[in-house]
Design a protein around this motif. Structure first.
Motif, PDB file in Angstrom:
ATOM      1  N   LEU A  59      34.214  50.576  38.866  1.00  0.00           N
ATOM      2  CA  LEU A  59      35.236  49.988  37.991  1.00  0.00           C
ATOM      3  C   LEU A  59      36.240  51.089  37.627  1.00  0.00           C
ATOM      4  O   LEU A  59      36.186  51.671  36.539  1.00  0.00           O
ATOM      5  CB  LEU A  59      34.592  49.407  36.723  1.00  0.00           C
ATOM      6  N   PRO A  60      37.187  51.382  38.523  1.00  0.00           N
ATOM      7  CA  PRO A  60      38.118  52.505  38.291  1.00  0.00           C
ATOM      8  C   PRO A  60      39.354  52.086  37.494  1.00  0.00           C
ATOM      9  O   PRO A  60      40.487  52.383  37.892  1.00  0.00           O
ATOM     10  CB  PRO A  60      38.495  52.903  39.720  1.00  0.00           C
ATOM     11  N   PHE A  61      39.156  51.404  36.407  1.00  0.00           N
ATOM     12  CA  PHE A  61      40.296  50.870  35.671  1.00  0.00           C
ATOM     13  C   PHE A  61      40.404  51.441  34.250  1.00  0.00           C
ATOM     14  O   PHE A  61      41.355  51.133  33.541  1.00  0.00           O
ATOM     15  CB  PHE A  61      40.190  49.333  35.569  1.00  0.00           C
ATOM     16  N   GLY A  62      39.435  52.236  33.823  1.00  0.00           N
ATOM     17  CA  GLY A  62      39.432  52.750  32.461  1.00  0.00           C
ATOM     18  C   GLY A  62      39.845  54.202  32.372  1.00  0.00           C
ATOM     19  O   GLY A  62      40.394  54.788  33.308  1.00  0.00           O
ATOM     20  N   LYS A 118      38.808  46.890  51.715  1.00  0.00           N
ATOM     21  CA  LYS A 118      39.799  47.943  51.461  1.00  0.00           C
ATOM     22  C   LYS A 118      39.709  48.443  50.027  1.00  0.00           C
ATOM     23  O   LYS A 118      39.718  49.655  49.768  1.00  0.00           O
ATOM     24  CB  LYS A 118      41.208  47.407  51.748  1.00  0.00           C
ATOM     25  N   MET A 119      39.622  47.507  49.058  1.00  0.00           N
ATOM     26  CA  MET A 119      39.598  47.898  47.651  1.00  0.00           C
ATOM     27  C   MET A 119      38.294  48.629  47.319  1.00  0.00           C
ATOM     28  O   MET A 119      38.311  49.590  46.548  1.00  0.00           O
ATOM     29  CB  MET A 119      39.749  46.666  46.756  1.00  0.00           C
ATOM     30  N   LYS A 147      36.681  41.474  40.274  1.00  0.00           N
ATOM     31  CA  LYS A 147      37.874  42.340  40.226  1.00  0.00           C
ATOM     32  C   LYS A 147      39.136  41.567  40.603  1.00  0.00           C
ATOM     33  O   LYS A 147      40.191  41.761  39.994  1.00  0.00           O
ATOM     34  CB  LYS A 147      37.680  43.527  41.165  1.00  0.00           C
ATOM     35  N   SER A 148      39.024  40.705  41.622  1.00  0.00           N
ATOM     36  CA  SER A 148      40.204  39.961  42.078  1.00  0.00           C
ATOM     37  C   SER A 148      40.718  38.999  41.017  1.00  0.00           C
ATOM     38  O   SER A 148      41.925  38.827  40.853  1.00  0.00           O
ATOM     39  CB  SER A 148      39.875  39.185  43.357  1.00  0.00           C
ATOM     40  N   GLU A 149      39.794  38.366  40.274  1.00  0.00           N
ATOM     41  CA  GLU A 149      40.180  37.334  39.319  1.00  0.00           C
ATOM     42  C   GLU A 149      40.436  37.879  37.920  1.00  0.00           C
ATOM     43  O   GLU A 149      40.748  37.122  37.003  1.00  0.00           O
ATOM     44  CB  GLU A 149      39.094  36.248  39.269  1.00  0.00           C
ATOM     45  N   THR A 150      40.307  39.195  37.746  1.00  0.00           N
ATOM     46  CA  THR A 150      40.593  39.811  36.436  1.00  0.00           C
ATOM     47  C   THR A 150      41.588  40.952  36.598  1.00  0.00           C
ATOM     48  O   THR A 150      42.782  40.776  36.392  1.00  0.00           O
ATOM     49  CB  THR A 150      39.293  40.317  35.772  1.00  0.00           C
ATOM     50  N   PHE A 151      41.105  42.113  36.990  1.00  0.00           N
ATOM     51  CA  PHE A 151      41.935  43.319  37.034  1.00  0.00           C
ATOM     52  C   PHE A 151      43.102  43.190  38.015  1.00  0.00           C
ATOM     53  O   PHE A 151      44.251  43.458  37.672  1.00  0.00           O
ATOM     54  CB  PHE A 151      41.074  44.531  37.389  1.00  0.00           C
ATOM     55  N   TYR A 152      42.823  42.782  39.254  1.00  0.00           N
ATOM     56  CA  TYR A 152      43.883  42.690  40.252  1.00  0.00           C
ATOM     57  C   TYR A 152      44.853  41.548  39.936  1.00  0.00           C
ATOM     58  O   TYR A 152      46.067  41.695  40.081  1.00  0.00           O
ATOM     59  CB  TYR A 152      43.296  42.508  41.655  1.00  0.00           C
TER      60      TYR A 152
END
Length: 380
Positions: free
Chosen positions: A234-237, A12-13, A330-335
């Motif tokens: 990496l859609p976080f920036g 999904k992500m 991603k799961s262990e950092t951003f999410y």
């Protein structure tokens, strides 16, 4: 009834990240093997509205406020409560706007019921509806009550707009008629939208497609024997960033990676160039992305004496080790830390720190509870 399909949170992500990056819906559905584009639309809605916990709900389960999963923090619970209260305020507004479009038939019925006790002019004044509007609604309902007249009215509307409108837009002109009925009538008389030409799927194959030599055999008996590579979003920036990485299947170590803001051939060539002093008969597996099937990349791989292996189309499981690593990152950092928007420099720092942690500190059960680097050193 069709069988419902359950998709893991990682799929999904990844689908959401691809859509945020502007990847067309078809190019998202096929490689991830998602059957229904409507499902992707629902995931995007939950993500944009901040309802990230709903992405983990089981198939067929709908969470409402106060009846969903437990929240990780008090702040997350309060944010969900605020969203719920805002929705309570917005719903009546939306209902009022909808009422302006569909109230015609109900108002005509009301006038018919009350016109014996008061005049039509008085009823319209009380309801705030112009008499001309009432008569237009009544006339329209009279036309639409007859099947032939209804079809003729729909046909005239299509012709008036020179067949530029699809059935959804035409249906908005006839709020008393069900959308499916409008669609059926337009299909019956071939009044469908004639502007958008149906796209035909390309039958050609990308250049230099490689066989699936790896064939999901993810076990290696020595370092630098089998490698896998992939690119993730990496859609976080402040802007979209990409991570290209190469994993050694012997111990799951990330032996090369690049973070950049452009997903092109140069980007993955930078990652490939980090591989030094390679043994013979080494396999490098990837998917069939355009960057991996490009002539330049294929030539660079052959120059290094590497045998290229590629997944079959629509089977991300063929490359599951690197997909799992990207998901874990991603799961262990951003999410985990709730980071959805930060600076590009911060994103790059988080990725670099996690890869160092993943290689040198994070233990894996399959490696006898050792980190990848420790496992390799002990084996040597």
């Amino acid at each position: 009834m069709g069988t419902r399909v359950s998709y893991p949170i990682e799929i999904k992500m990844k689908a959401i990240e691809m859509r945020l990056a502007g990847v067309p819906v078809k190019e998202v559905l096929e490689p991830l093997n998602i059957k229904n584009h409507t499902q992707l639309k629902v995931w995007m809605k939950w993500y944009r509205e901040g309802e990230h916990q709903r992405l983990q709900q089981p198939v067929g389960k709908q969470y409402s406020f106060g009846k969903g999963p437990e929240y990780d923090t008090e702040e997350a619970r309060l944010q969900a409560e605020i969203r719920f209260l805002k929705q309570q305020i917005e719903v009546p507004k939306k209902v009022q706007r909808i009422g302006e479009e569909v109230v015609g038939q109900a108002f005509v019925d009301l006038v018919e019921e009350l016109k014996g006790t008061m005049s039509i002019q008085t009823i319209c004044a009380h309801m705030g509806v112009a008499r001309a509007t009432y008569y237009r609604w009544r006339k329209q309902r009279g036309i639409l009550s007859n099947k032939d007249s209804r079809d003729q009215a729909i046909g005239e509307a299509c012709a008036a707009h020179k067949y530029r409108y699809g059935y959804r837009k035409i249906a908005t002109l006839f709020p008393e008629i069900a959308e499916k009925t409008v669609q059926r009538v337009m299909q019956k008389y071939n009044w469908s939208c004639r502007v958008k030409v149906k796209k035909r799927k390309r039958t050609g194959q990308p250049a230099d497609i490689a066989d699936n030599t790896l064939a999901r055999d993810f076990k290696a008996t020595a370092p630098l024997q089998k490698l896998v590579t992939d690119i993730t979003y990496l859609p976080f920036g402040q802007s979209m960033l990409y991570l290209s990485s190469i994993m050694d299947l012997y111990n799951g170590e990330i032996i090369a990676y690049t973070v950049g803001d452009t997903q092109d051939t140069t980007f993955i060539l930078d990652t490939l160039a980090q591989l030094k002093q390679l043994p013979e008969d080494i396999i490098l597996h990837s998917d069939q992305g355009s960057v991996y099937t490009s002539y330049v990349y294929q030539a660079a791989v052959k120059e290094k004496g590497i045998t290229m292996s590629m997944s079959r189309k629509g089977t991300p499981a063929d490359n599951s080790p690197i997909e799992t690593f990207h998901s874990s990152l991603k799961s262990e950092t951003f999410y985990l830390d709730g980071i959805h928007s930060t600076s590009n420099a911060c994103v790059i720092r988080i990725v670099e720190e996690y890869i160092h942690y993943y290689n040198n500190i994070r233990i894996q059960t399959k490696l006898n509870n050792q980190s990848p680097v420790k496992y390799r050193q002990l084996a040597v």
